[in-house]
Structures are given as structure tokens and as C-alpha cells.
Design a protein around this motif. Structure first.
Motif, PDB file in Angstrom:
ATOM      1  N   LYS A   1       0.848  -1.194   0.000  1.00 25.20           N
ATOM      2  CA  LYS A   1       0.000   0.000   0.000  1.00 25.20           C
ATOM      3  C   LYS A   1       0.880   1.239   0.000  1.00 25.20           C
ATOM      4  N   LEU A   2       0.486   2.197  -0.800  1.00 25.22           N
ATOM      5  CA  LEU A   2       1.185   3.478  -0.846  1.00 25.22           C
ATOM      6  C   LEU A   2       0.511   4.436   0.141  1.00 25.22           C
ATOM      7  N   ILE A   3       1.298   5.038   1.033  1.00 26.13           N
ATOM      8  CA  ILE A   3       0.808   6.101   1.915  1.00 26.13           C
ATOM      9  C   ILE A   3       1.349   7.400   1.330  1.00 26.13           C
ATOM     10  N   GLU A   4       0.490   8.080   0.562  1.00 28.12           N
ATOM     11  CA  GLU A   4       0.912   9.250  -0.205  1.00 28.12           C
ATOM     12  C   GLU A   4       1.423  10.378   0.676  1.00 28.12           C
ATOM     13  N   SER A   5       0.787  10.610   1.817  1.00 24.95           N
ATOM     14  CA  SER A   5       1.179  11.723   2.683  1.00 24.95           C
ATOM     15  C   SER A   5       2.609  11.596   3.190  1.00 24.95           C
ATOM     16  N   LYS A   6       3.124  10.363   3.266  1.00 27.57           N
ATOM     17  CA  LYS A   6       4.490  10.136   3.747  1.00 27.57           C
ATOM     18  C   LYS A   6       5.448   9.698   2.641  1.00 27.57           C
ATOM     19  N   ASN A   7       4.938   9.547   1.417  1.00 23.46           N
ATOM     20  CA  ASN A   7       5.740   9.018   0.303  1.00 23.46           C
ATOM     21  C   ASN A   7       6.376   7.679   0.660  1.00 23.46           C
ATOM     22  N   ARG A   8       5.589   6.834   1.309  1.00 17.21           N
ATOM     23  CA  ARG A   8       6.094   5.529   1.724  1.00 17.21           C
ATOM     24  C   ARG A   8       5.289   4.417   1.081  1.00 17.21           C
ATOM     25  N   LEU A   9       6.015   3.367   0.717  1.00 15.62           N
ATOM     26  CA  LEU A   9       5.416   2.158   0.197  1.00 15.62           C
ATOM     27  C   LEU A   9       5.527   1.099   1.295  1.00 15.62           C
ATOM     28  N   TYR A  10       4.397   0.717   1.856  1.00 17.05           N
ATOM     29  CA  TYR A  10       4.355  -0.310   2.898  1.00 17.05           C
ATOM     30  C   TYR A  10       4.012  -1.644   2.248  1.00 17.05           C
ATOM     31  N   PHE A  11       4.634  -2.716   2.750  1.00 12.61           N
ATOM     32  CA  PHE A  11       4.306  -4.039   2.237  1.00 12.61           C
ATOM     33  C   PHE A  11       4.507  -5.096   3.305  1.00 12.61           C
ATOM     34  N   ARG A  12       3.729  -6.177   3.165  1.00 13.01           N
ATOM     35  CA  ARG A  12       3.818  -7.305   4.087  1.00 13.01           C
ATOM     36  C   ARG A  12       4.211  -8.551   3.308  1.00 13.01           C
ATOM     37  N   THR A  13       5.051  -9.366   3.929  1.00 12.36           N
ATOM     38  CA  THR A  13       5.424 -10.656   3.358  1.00 12.36           C
ATOM     39  C   THR A  13       5.247 -11.722   4.431  1.00 12.36           C
ATOM     40  N   ILE A  14       5.186 -12.958   3.986  1.00  5.81           N
ATOM     41  CA  ILE A  14       5.097 -14.074   4.926  1.00  5.81           C
ATOM     42  C   ILE A  14       6.243 -15.034   4.649  1.00  5.81           C
ATOM     43  N   GLU A  15       6.880 -15.455   5.729  1.00 10.08           N
ATOM     44  CA  GLU A  15       8.009 -16.387   5.662  1.00 10.08           C
ATOM     45  C   GLU A  15       7.523 -17.762   6.095  1.00 10.08           C
ATOM     46  N   GLU A  16       7.798 -18.763   5.296  1.00 13.40           N
ATOM     47  CA  GLU A  16       7.387 -20.136   5.597  1.00 13.40           C
ATOM     48  C   GLU A  16       8.342 -20.684   6.655  1.00 13.40           C
ATOM     49  N   ALA A  17       8.048 -20.405   7.926  1.00 10.11           N
ATOM     50  CA  ALA A  17       8.971 -20.675   9.025  1.00 10.11           C
ATOM     51  C   ALA A  17       8.843 -22.074   9.612  1.00 10.11           C
ATOM     52  N   ASN A  18       7.663 -22.663   9.559  1.00  9.69           N
ATOM     53  CA  ASN A  18       7.490 -23.962  10.212  1.00  9.69           C
ATOM     54  C   ASN A  18       7.788 -25.149   9.288  1.00  9.69           C
ATOM     55  N   LYS A  19       8.255 -24.854   8.082  1.00 14.02           N
ATOM     56  CA  LYS A  19       8.772 -25.854   7.127  1.00 14.02           C
ATOM     57  C   LYS A  19       7.777 -26.957   6.785  1.00 14.02           C
ATOM     58  N   ASN A  20       6.473 -26.616   6.724  1.00 14.24           N
ATOM     59  CA  ASN A  20       5.480 -27.609   6.305  1.00 14.24           C
ATOM     60  C   ASN A  20       5.065 -27.404   4.845  1.00 14.24           C
ATOM     61  N   VAL A  21       5.824 -26.561   4.132  1.00 12.74           N
ATOM     62  CA  VAL A  21       5.665 -26.298   2.701  1.00 12.74           C
ATOM     63  C   VAL A  21       4.310 -25.657   2.376  1.00 12.74           C
ATOM     64  N   GLN A  22       3.734 -24.957   3.340  1.00  8.44           N
ATOM     65  CA  GLN A  22       2.496 -24.215   3.131  1.00  8.44           C
ATOM     66  C   GLN A  22       2.580 -22.926   3.923  1.00  8.44           C
ATOM     67  N   PHE A  23       1.964 -21.876   3.395  1.00 10.63           N
ATOM     68  CA  PHE A  23       1.856 -20.643   4.160  1.00 10.63           C
ATOM     69  C   PHE A  23       0.612 -20.761   5.033  1.00 10.63           C
ATOM     70  N   ASP A  24       0.821 -20.699   6.363  1.00 11.92           N
ATOM     71  CA  ASP A  24      -0.289 -20.842   7.294  1.00 11.92           C
ATOM     72  C   ASP A  24      -0.014 -20.041   8.566  1.00 11.92           C
ATOM     73  N   LYS A  25      -0.852 -20.230   9.592  1.00  9.63           N
ATOM     74  CA  LYS A  25      -0.736 -19.434  10.809  1.00  9.63           C
ATOM     75  C   LYS A  25       0.557 -19.692  11.596  1.00  9.63           C
ATOM     76  N   GLY A  26       1.277 -20.749  11.298  1.00  8.53           N
ATOM     77  CA  GLY A  26       2.542 -21.037  11.968  1.00  8.53           C
ATOM     78  C   GLY A  26       3.727 -20.304  11.366  1.00  8.53           C
ATOM     79  N   ASP A  27       3.471 -19.508  10.353  1.00  3.06           N
ATOM     80  CA  ASP A  27       4.539 -18.793   9.663  1.00  3.06           C
ATOM     81  C   ASP A  27       4.661 -17.359  10.178  1.00  3.06           C
ATOM     82  N   ILE A  28       5.702 -16.657   9.758  1.00  4.73           N
ATOM     83  CA  ILE A  28       6.021 -15.323  10.280  1.00  4.73           C
ATOM     84  C   ILE A  28       5.671 -14.256   9.244  1.00  4.73           C
TER      85      ILE A  28
END
Length: 112
Positions: A64-91
């Protein structure tokens, strides 16, 4: 997808593009398609200074772009629990880039 950030250009005089790309066969099925991890890139409008923002092997959730601050915010998910799926156990990682700076530096933060 490709998005031109016109509002940022009007303020900073930098013409910036944002791209959501599947840039590798992350599921090892021999195809580059919608089932591979999406990543986030930015560049100047002419393609120069192409920078990958999302870390390797982290799936882009959204941006998402926050125009008032000229910032581009973004979220990513890391597959941390090594079950080869993105789920609630990930970061989930929270990041932003200050687009008013000439150097696009990724800053990770922790929301409250």
C-alpha cells in the motif's frame, strides 16, 4: 502487475513503478505461473534501478502506498514452520520504503 505511482512522481519528481511478479519456480513444478511465490519490485519508469523489495522465498501478502508520507508499505510471509504451506505457523514481516529518498532502503518494523 505494474503500477505507476503518479502521486509520488508529482511530489518527488521521481517516476516510480511498482511490480508484483512471480520471479522464480518456487514450487519446483517446472512452470513459472500463478502458483509460484509473488515478489515485490520497484524501478524508475524506464526500468532502471530495478530493486527487489521482498526478501527471497517470502510471499508478498500486499502493499500500500501512503501518499502523505511518500512511503510504500508491504507485508510478506516467511514459511517458518517448514510444512511447505503458508499458514498461521509462519512469520509475517512488515516493511516500508521511503520513496522520497534517492536510495530505496527497506525498513522492517513491528506493528503494535
Amino acid at each position: 502487475t505494474a503500477t505507476y505511482l503518479k502521486s509520488v512522481s508529482d511530489k518527488t519528481k521521481q517516476q516510480i513503478m511498482v511490480y508484483t511478479i512471480a520471479d522464480g519456480d518456487t514450487n519446483n513444478d517446472g512452470k513459472l505461473d500463478i502458483n509460484d511465490i509473488k515478489t515485490l519490485y520497484i524501478s524508475e519508469i524506464n526500468g532502471e534501478r530495478l530493486v527487489k523489495l521482498s526478501p527471497e522465498l517470502q510471499e508478498l501478502i500486499d502493499w500500500k502506498l501512503i501518499e502523505s508520507k511518500n512511503r510504500l508499505y508491504f507485508r510478506t510471509i516467511e514459511e517458518a514452520n517448514k510444512n511447505v504451506q503458508f499458514d498461521k505457523g509462519d512469520i509475517v514481516h512488515y516493511n516500508f520504503v521511503d520513496l522520497s529518498n534517492k536510495e530505496w532502503k527497506i525498513i522492517e518494523y513491528k506493528p503494535i
